[in-house]
Design a protein around this motif. Structure first.
Motif, mmCIF file in Angstrom:
data_model
loop_
_atom_site.group_PDB
_atom_site.id
_atom_site.type_symbol
_atom_site.label_atom_id
_atom_site.label_comp_id
_atom_site.label_asym_id
_atom_site.label_seq_id
_atom_site.Cartn_x
_atom_site.Cartn_y
_atom_site.Cartn_z
ATOM 1 N N GLY A 89 47.196 38.317 -2.985
ATOM 2 C CA GLY A 89 46.439 37.040 -2.936
ATOM 3 C C GLY A 89 47.240 35.667 -2.647
ATOM 4 N N GLU A 90 48.622 35.963 -2.591
ATOM 5 C CA GLU A 90 49.348 34.821 -2.300
ATOM 6 C C GLU A 90 49.176 34.151 -0.880
ATOM 7 O OE1 GLU A 90 53.886 33.376 -2.124
ATOM 8 O OE2 GLU A 90 53.403 35.357 -3.198
ATOM 9 N N VAL A 91 48.430 34.766 -0.038
ATOM 10 C CA VAL A 91 48.452 34.364 1.457
ATOM 11 C C VAL A 91 47.451 33.048 1.418
ATOM 12 C CG1 VAL A 91 48.870 36.557 2.500
ATOM 13 C CG2 VAL A 91 46.490 36.467 1.841
ATOM 14 N N LEU A 92 46.546 33.069 0.425
ATOM 15 C CA LEU A 92 45.838 31.942 0.179
ATOM 16 C C LEU A 92 46.501 30.496 0.178
ATOM 17 C CD1 LEU A 92 42.883 33.305 -1.841
ATOM 18 C CD2 LEU A 92 42.810 33.119 0.443
ATOM 19 N N ALA A 93 47.704 30.668 -0.506
ATOM 20 C CA ALA A 93 48.429 29.552 -0.872
ATOM 21 C C ALA A 93 49.956 29.836 -0.992
ATOM 22 C CB ALA A 93 48.101 28.964 -1.898
ATOM 23 N N PRO A 94 50.614 30.271 0.095
ATOM 24 C CA PRO A 94 52.000 31.002 -0.062
ATOM 25 C C PRO A 94 52.735 30.022 -0.578
ATOM 26 C CG PRO A 94 50.883 31.193 1.982
ATOM 27 C CD PRO A 94 49.950 30.361 1.405
ATOM 28 N N GLU A 95 53.702 30.714 -1.800
ATOM 29 C CA GLU A 95 54.777 29.709 -2.306
ATOM 30 C C GLU A 95 56.239 30.454 -1.958
ATOM 31 O OE1 GLU A 95 53.768 29.337 -6.320
ATOM 32 O OE2 GLU A 95 52.084 27.763 -6.017
ATOM 33 N N SER A 96 56.187 31.782 -2.175
ATOM 34 C CA SER A 96 57.623 32.534 -2.034
ATOM 35 C C SER A 96 57.735 32.785 -0.431
ATOM 36 C CB SER A 96 57.235 34.111 -2.700
ATOM 37 O OG SER A 96 56.240 34.718 -2.042
ATOM 38 N N ALA A 97 58.870 33.400 -0.207
ATOM 39 C CA ALA A 97 59.541 33.346 1.152
ATOM 40 C C ALA A 97 58.539 34.550 1.664
ATOM 41 C CB ALA A 97 60.845 33.651 1.152
ATOM 42 N N ASP A 98 58.498 35.518 0.751
ATOM 43 C CA ASP A 98 57.766 36.759 1.232
ATOM 44 C C ASP A 98 56.124 36.488 1.514
ATOM 45 O OD1 ASP A 98 59.836 38.545 1.359
ATOM 46 O OD2 ASP A 98 59.446 39.133 -0.550
ATOM 47 N N GLY A 99 55.677 35.654 0.742
ATOM 48 C CA GLY A 99 54.197 35.178 0.665
ATOM 49 C C GLY A 99 54.298 34.236 2.122
ATOM 50 N N ARG A 100 54.966 33.525 2.236
ATOM 51 C CA ARG A 100 54.939 32.522 3.578
ATOM 52 C C ARG A 100 55.187 33.607 4.717
ATOM 53 N NH1 ARG A 100 57.751 29.105 0.317
ATOM 54 N NH2 ARG A 100 59.877 29.782 0.997
ATOM 55 N N ALA A 101 56.095 34.520 5.012
ATOM 56 C CA ALA A 101 56.308 35.438 5.986
ATOM 57 C C ALA A 101 55.071 36.404 6.321
ATOM 58 C CB ALA A 101 57.544 36.412 5.745
ATOM 59 N N ILE A 102 54.495 36.707 5.157
ATOM 60 C CA ILE A 102 53.218 37.808 5.241
ATOM 61 C C ILE A 102 52.174 36.566 5.935
ATOM 62 C CG2 ILE A 102 51.247 38.728 4.491
ATOM 63 C CD1 ILE A 102 53.494 40.642 4.673
ATOM 64 N N ALA A 103 51.935 35.568 5.533
ATOM 65 C CA ALA A 103 50.756 34.610 5.957
ATOM 66 C C ALA A 103 51.201 34.326 7.398
ATOM 67 C CB ALA A 103 50.835 33.403 5.267
ATOM 68 N N ALA A 104 52.471 34.075 7.964
ATOM 69 C CA ALA A 104 52.946 34.052 9.331
ATOM 70 C C ALA A 104 52.529 35.008 10.102
ATOM 71 C CB ALA A 104 54.171 33.582 9.325
ATOM 72 N N PHE A 105 52.850 36.035 9.653
ATOM 73 C CA PHE A 105 52.402 37.505 10.257
ATOM 74 C C PHE A 105 51.209 37.609 10.593
ATOM 75 C CE2 PHE A 105 51.186 41.906 9.992
ATOM 76 C CZ PHE A 105 52.132 42.444 10.935
ATOM 77 N N ASN A 106 50.290 37.343 9.520
ATOM 78 C CA ASN A 106 48.799 37.335 9.785
ATOM 79 C C ASN A 106 48.339 36.671 10.896
ATOM 80 O OD1 ASN A 106 48.907 39.605 7.524
ATOM 81 N ND2 ASN A 106 48.115 37.963 5.979
ATOM 82 N N ASP A 107 49.005 35.524 10.897
ATOM 83 C CA ASP A 107 48.489 34.483 11.673
ATOM 84 C C ASP A 107 48.844 35.006 13.377
ATOM 85 O OD1 ASP A 107 47.309 32.862 10.048
ATOM 86 O OD2 ASP A 107 49.089 31.409 9.823
ATOM 87 N N LEU A 108 50.063 35.263 13.414
ATOM 88 C CA LEU A 108 50.495 35.991 14.595
ATOM 89 C C LEU A 108 49.629 36.999 15.095
ATOM 90 C CD1 LEU A 108 52.757 36.744 16.746
ATOM 91 C CD2 LEU A 108 53.789 38.056 15.154
ATOM 92 N N VAL A 109 49.445 38.166 14.134
ATOM 93 C CA VAL A 109 48.436 38.936 14.832
ATOM 94 C C VAL A 109 47.076 38.664 14.913
ATOM 95 C CG1 VAL A 109 47.367 41.499 14.010
ATOM 96 C CG2 VAL A 109 49.796 40.908 13.415
#
Length: 213
Positions: free
Chosen positions: A170-190
């Motif tokens: 659920g961190e993609v809703l408000a990413p705080e960690s490096a991994d959370g931000r990376a996954i959110a960015a990946f989701n936007d890319l796809v």
């Protein structure tokens, strides 16, 4: 962190999905008992989903980025034809040793080839042909975009990229960690990529399917 699925519903889904072979159950229990990072192992339902996707696509060549102890690779290999091939990449020799020990005990283990080393370097060294039918990405989250960009040219038209952990608890809703931000960015890319059709599923920690147009 957010519970993606109500635990009682999660158990219900687990109990109403095709059970895995005994060897996969043994692998799961071994990993839980001996591997401190056991949370990285795909769930039983996700393993069944991967196996079904391989079967539905009648896949012959599969690429996995992130072997861990081998549960997902062995799940997918079961659905490959006898002459099918699954290449799985990991840089950790200890988890690869565990995975290999279970592959060796499976009638499907001969379909699996382990590429030990940096997965991105392994990918970049691969030719574009023969193409893969399915690519499963489940490794270091900050390199998901790089894995995706390297995998897509090596995927056949109509082939499928499956990416794990795309909700990141659920961190993609408000990413705080490096991994959370990376996954959110990946989701936007796809999501913005016109080269693929995509759908995100709330299976376990999030699974994204991207079909190459």
């Amino acid at each position: 962190m957010i519970a993606i699925v109500n635990p009682e519903l999660d158990r219900y889904v687990h109990d109403h999905s095709e059970p895995p072979p005994a060897l996969l159950d043994e692998l799961r229990e071994f990993t839980l008992a001996h591997e401190p990072r056991a949370v990285m192992q795909v769930g039983r339902v996700e393993g069944s989903l991967l196996r079904m996707l391989v079967a539905l696509m009648q896949a012959r060549r599969v690429l996995e980025i992130g072997t861990f102890t081998g549960y997902s690779a062995l799940s997918m290999a079961e659905a490959l034809p006898p002459d099918g091939e699954l290449i799985t990449c990991d840089r950790d020799p200890e988890v690869v040793r565990i995975a290999r020990s279970f592959f060796d005990r499976s009638e499907h283990g001969g379909k699996i080839r382990i590429a030990l080393g940096d997965a991105l370097a392994t990918l970049r060294a691969m030719p574009a042909s023969p193409a893969f039918d399915l690519v499963f990405i489940d490794a270091d989250k900050e390199r998901y975009p790089a894995y995706y960009e390297e995998a897509l040219p090596r995927l056949r038209r109509g082939g499928l990229i499956v990416a794990d952990n795309t909700l990141w608890s659920g961190e993609v809703l408000a990413p705080e960690s490096a991994d959370g931000r990376a996954i959110a960015a990946f989701n936007d890319l796809v999501f913005r990529d016109p080269r693929v059709e995509k759908v995100m599923l709330t299976v376990r920690d999030g699974v994204t399917l991207a079909r190459k147009r």
